[in-house]
Design a protein around this motif. Sequence first.
Motif, PDB file in Angstrom:
ATOM      1  N   ALA A 211       0.820  -1.226   0.000  1.00 47.78           N
ATOM      2  CA  ALA A 211       0.000   0.000   0.000  1.00 47.78           C
ATOM      3  C   ALA A 211       0.844   1.261   0.000  1.00 47.78           C
ATOM      4  N   SER A 212       1.968   1.240  -0.705  1.00 48.04           N
ATOM      5  CA  SER A 212       2.825   2.411  -0.833  1.00 48.04           C
ATOM      6  C   SER A 212       2.118   3.504  -1.617  1.00 48.04           C
ATOM      7  N   ALA A 213       2.564   4.739  -1.416  1.00 50.24           N
ATOM      8  CA  ALA A 213       1.946   5.882  -2.093  1.00 50.24           C
ATOM      9  C   ALA A 213       2.176   5.869  -3.597  1.00 50.24           C
ATOM     10  N   THR A 214       3.371   5.457  -4.046  1.00 54.54           N
ATOM     11  CA  THR A 214       3.693   5.562  -5.474  1.00 54.54           C
ATOM     12  C   THR A 214       4.360   4.314  -6.045  1.00 54.54           C
ATOM     13  N   ARG A 215       4.419   3.228  -5.260  1.00 53.79           N
ATOM     14  CA  ARG A 215       4.998   1.975  -5.751  1.00 53.79           C
ATOM     15  C   ARG A 215       3.971   0.853  -5.615  1.00 53.79           C
ATOM     16  N   LEU A 216       4.014  -0.107  -6.538  1.00 54.34           N
ATOM     17  CA  LEU A 216       3.114  -1.245  -6.453  1.00 54.34           C
ATOM     18  C   LEU A 216       3.626  -2.250  -5.436  1.00 54.34           C
ATOM     19  N   ASP A 217       2.704  -3.061  -4.930  1.00 53.90           N
ATOM     20  CA  ASP A 217       3.078  -4.114  -3.998  1.00 53.90           C
ATOM     21  C   ASP A 217       4.028  -5.105  -4.667  1.00 53.90           C
ATOM     22  N   PHE A 218       4.888  -5.693  -3.869  1.00 53.55           N
ATOM     23  CA  PHE A 218       5.868  -6.669  -4.342  1.00 53.55           C
ATOM     24  C   PHE A 218       5.208  -7.769  -5.176  1.00 53.55           C
ATOM     25  N   TYR A 219       4.086  -8.299  -4.696  1.00 49.94           N
ATOM     26  CA  TYR A 219       3.446  -9.430  -5.371  1.00 49.94           C
ATOM     27  C   TYR A 219       2.538  -8.998  -6.523  1.00 49.94           C
ATOM     28  N   LEU A 220       2.396  -7.709  -6.737  1.00 47.58           N
ATOM     29  CA  LEU A 220       1.568  -7.230  -7.844  1.00 47.58           C
ATOM     30  C   LEU A 220       2.398  -6.771  -9.034  1.00 47.58           C
ATOM     31  N   ASN A 221       3.721  -6.767  -8.901  1.00 51.40           N
ATOM     32  CA  ASN A 221       4.564  -6.215  -9.951  1.00 51.40           C
ATOM     33  C   ASN A 221       5.792  -7.081 -10.187  1.00 51.40           C
ATOM     34  N   ASN A 222       5.591  -8.392 -10.131  1.00 50.82           N
ATOM     35  CA  ASN A 222       6.686  -9.338 -10.376  1.00 50.82           C
ATOM     36  C   ASN A 222       7.902  -9.073  -9.502  1.00 50.82           C
ATOM     37  N   GLY A 223       7.636  -8.708  -8.255  1.00 51.29           N
ATOM     38  CA  GLY A 223       8.724  -8.487  -7.314  1.00 51.29           C
ATOM     39  C   GLY A 223       9.362  -7.118  -7.385  1.00 51.29           C
ATOM     40  N   ASP A 224       8.826  -6.223  -8.217  1.00 55.13           N
ATOM     41  CA  ASP A 224       9.396  -4.879  -8.321  1.00 55.13           C
ATOM     42  C   ASP A 224       8.578  -3.906  -7.482  1.00 55.13           C
ATOM     43  N   ASN A 225       9.073  -3.597  -6.303  1.00 54.05           N
ATOM     44  CA  ASN A 225       8.425  -2.621  -5.427  1.00 54.05           C
ATOM     45  C   ASN A 225       9.234  -1.329  -5.368  1.00 54.05           C
ATOM     46  N   ILE A 226      10.113  -1.140  -6.357  1.00 50.92           N
ATOM     47  CA  ILE A 226      10.993   0.028  -6.392  1.00 50.92           C
ATOM     48  C   ILE A 226      10.550   1.040  -7.446  1.00 50.92           C
ATOM     49  N   VAL A 227      10.143   0.572  -8.601  1.00 52.82           N
ATOM     50  CA  VAL A 227       9.868   1.468  -9.721  1.00 52.82           C
ATOM     51  C   VAL A 227       8.704   2.412  -9.402  1.00 52.82           C
ATOM     52  N   PHE A 228       8.877   3.670  -9.737  1.00 56.82           N
ATOM     53  CA  PHE A 228       7.844   4.695  -9.579  1.00 56.82           C
ATOM     54  C   PHE A 228       6.713   4.421 -10.572  1.00 56.82           C
ATOM     55  N   VAL A 229       5.466   4.494 -10.092  1.00 56.47           N
ATOM     56  CA  VAL A 229       4.295   4.232 -10.935  1.00 56.47           C
ATOM     57  C   VAL A 229       3.549   5.549 -11.148  1.00 56.47           C
ATOM     58  N   PRO A 230       3.629   6.135 -12.330  1.00 49.64           N
ATOM     59  CA  PRO A 230       3.003   7.446 -12.570  1.00 49.64           C
ATOM     60  C   PRO A 230       1.512   7.481 -12.256  1.00 49.64           C
ATOM     61  N   GLU A 231       0.796   6.401 -12.505  1.00 50.30           N
ATOM     62  CA  GLU A 231      -0.641   6.394 -12.252  1.00 50.30           C
ATOM     63  C   GLU A 231      -0.947   6.578 -10.771  1.00 50.30           C
ATOM     64  N   LEU A 232      -0.104   6.023  -9.906  1.00 53.80           N
ATOM     65  CA  LEU A 232      -0.327   6.182  -8.468  1.00 53.80           C
ATOM     66  C   LEU A 232      -0.044   7.621  -8.036  1.00 53.80           C
ATOM     67  N   PHE A 233       0.977   8.229  -8.618  1.00 52.20           N
ATOM     68  CA  PHE A 233       1.218   9.637  -8.295  1.00 52.20           C
ATOM     69  C   PHE A 233       0.054  10.490  -8.804  1.00 52.20           C
ATOM     70  N   LYS A 234      -0.476  10.154  -9.961  1.00 53.51           N
ATOM     71  CA  LYS A 234      -1.631  10.878 -10.490  1.00 53.51           C
ATOM     72  C   LYS A 234      -2.799  10.799  -9.506  1.00 53.51           C
ATOM     73  N   GLN A 235      -3.009   9.633  -8.922  1.00 52.57           N
ATOM     74  CA  GLN A 235      -4.091   9.485  -7.937  1.00 52.57           C
ATOM     75  C   GLN A 235      -3.836  10.368  -6.716  1.00 52.57           C
ATOM     76  N   MET A 236      -2.577  10.472  -6.296  1.00 52.90           N
ATOM     77  CA  MET A 236      -2.257  11.350  -5.173  1.00 52.90           C
ATOM     78  C   MET A 236      -2.470  12.810  -5.566  1.00 52.90           C
ATOM     79  N   HIS A 237      -2.117  13.149  -6.788  1.00 53.34           N
ATOM     80  CA  HIS A 237      -2.352  14.503  -7.310  1.00 53.34           C
ATOM     81  C   HIS A 237      -3.848  14.835  -7.300  1.00 53.34           C
ATOM     82  N   GLN A 238      -4.672  13.876  -7.649  1.00 52.23           N
ATOM     83  CA  GLN A 238      -6.122  14.093  -7.649  1.00 52.23           C
ATOM     84  C   GLN A 238      -6.630  14.387  -6.246  1.00 52.23           C
TER      85      GLN A 238
END
Length: 477
Positions: A211-238
């Motif tokens: 439930a990170s602000a701008t990263r996907l969960d480890f198990y939802l992104n093939n183990g990548d919980n580091i990469v910035f996800v623009p859509e999540l930042f967009k949701q925070m911007h909203q």
Amino acid sequence: MRCSLLLAASAATSVLAFPWMTPEGLDALMKHPSAQEEVKRKLAEYEAGKADNIEARQVGTGLVPGVVSLLGGTPTAVYDNVLGLIPTGDSVKGLKKFPEAEYPFKAPGPTDQRGPCPGLNTLANHGYIPRNGIATIGQINAGTARLFNMGADLSSLLATGGALDGGDILSQKMSIGGPDNRVGVLNGALNSVFGTPTGIAGHGKFNEGDASATRLDFYLNNGDNIVFVPELFKQMHQQALAKGNGTYSVDAIQEHFKNRYRDSRAANSQFYFNLPSAGVVMGAYYFIPGFFSNGTIGAGGVANEASITSFYGAKPKDTSANAWQNPDLEYTHVPERIPEQGWYRRATPMTIPEAVAGILDVYLYAKPAIGGAGADQNWVVGPVDIPNNPQALSCFLYNALYANFPGDLFNSLSLLSSIVSTLSSTIVPGYKALGCKVDFPQATGKGSTYRSVYESWAKTYTGEAKTKAVGSGWYQK
């Protein structure tokens, strides 16, 4: 991000005995006779109970009513960013403008580690900590104090947790991103035997969680919980537009967390949200306005679009003057940096009382269930009686922190006894300073008896979710 909880409250000499509490450049000051004399004098006043003679910092969060000094009568900031245990006025001189010419921005290279924490990434991109992203507890302590005015108690708690759970506690070194063979026993020379430390991005560890602000969960992104996800930042911007009048206020980030928790738990069959890592996750939400605001939150500071996007590396695709008002604004990612147009850090250090007050505000707003998804999709509960006031919750989180590590380390490190001893010695001074009763179990020895003592005690503070929830990384079918 660390544990200046290393300061023994019984003697000034023990304060000076922990090298990670004297970051590079401060050793000479610590050894200076005048400095030692002043520390001893103020420490003597403190131990004699002359609280009136010690200057208390006003955290002024504007969040939980009454949290302007630590509840219970002790000073708000028990740890100073320079001298350690003794609060002084030197680190509360007011606002300071950045960026600094001697710490220029430089994009990371292909072998440089970057992780899920935008603050640490920013520190590395400007050279406040090593640019390769491999840093010690002391380096993180010094860097976060200088750029973000993070109190030494809070920064040391977070960094020590990172070194214990995802780094090498013997060298006090960790990767601010993922696994790296430059970290480990003898600088990684024995990683083939002991395994490569995960870095602070290690899932189910202390510093990283779902439930990170701008990263996907480890198990939802093939183990990548580091990469910035623009859509999540967009949701925070909203939410900044809807709840914060265009700013990334506490109200805005609380709503973003509430939505992220809901969506993450619904999508992730191995969702895990348990203390203490859940506290770190909620704290990270508060850190957005708490550290990245232009000025001090609650005292005129504003978490505006320019500041937050710069520290997150969220580059808007539309850069026209009023584009930020568009709730459908799209973003790309660039390396995190201090706002080029100028930015003022907070004027007062954020210490544990303010951070926990922020965590509590986020928690009470969203009311997230604490625990994790079990193997058969049932919900495995974490601790059930979580305090609802800052001081009690601070004490509870210290216990949860202590309870968390032995379970993680029993099967991975042969030096468990010395590590648990180190953890205890680092936690106890800060724990006492908060007015907590020190009741960590005093287990000795090794093997199943040693383990059972901790597992029995830890159940109160981490619950069965620690050992039975699949997303914890601890569960075995």
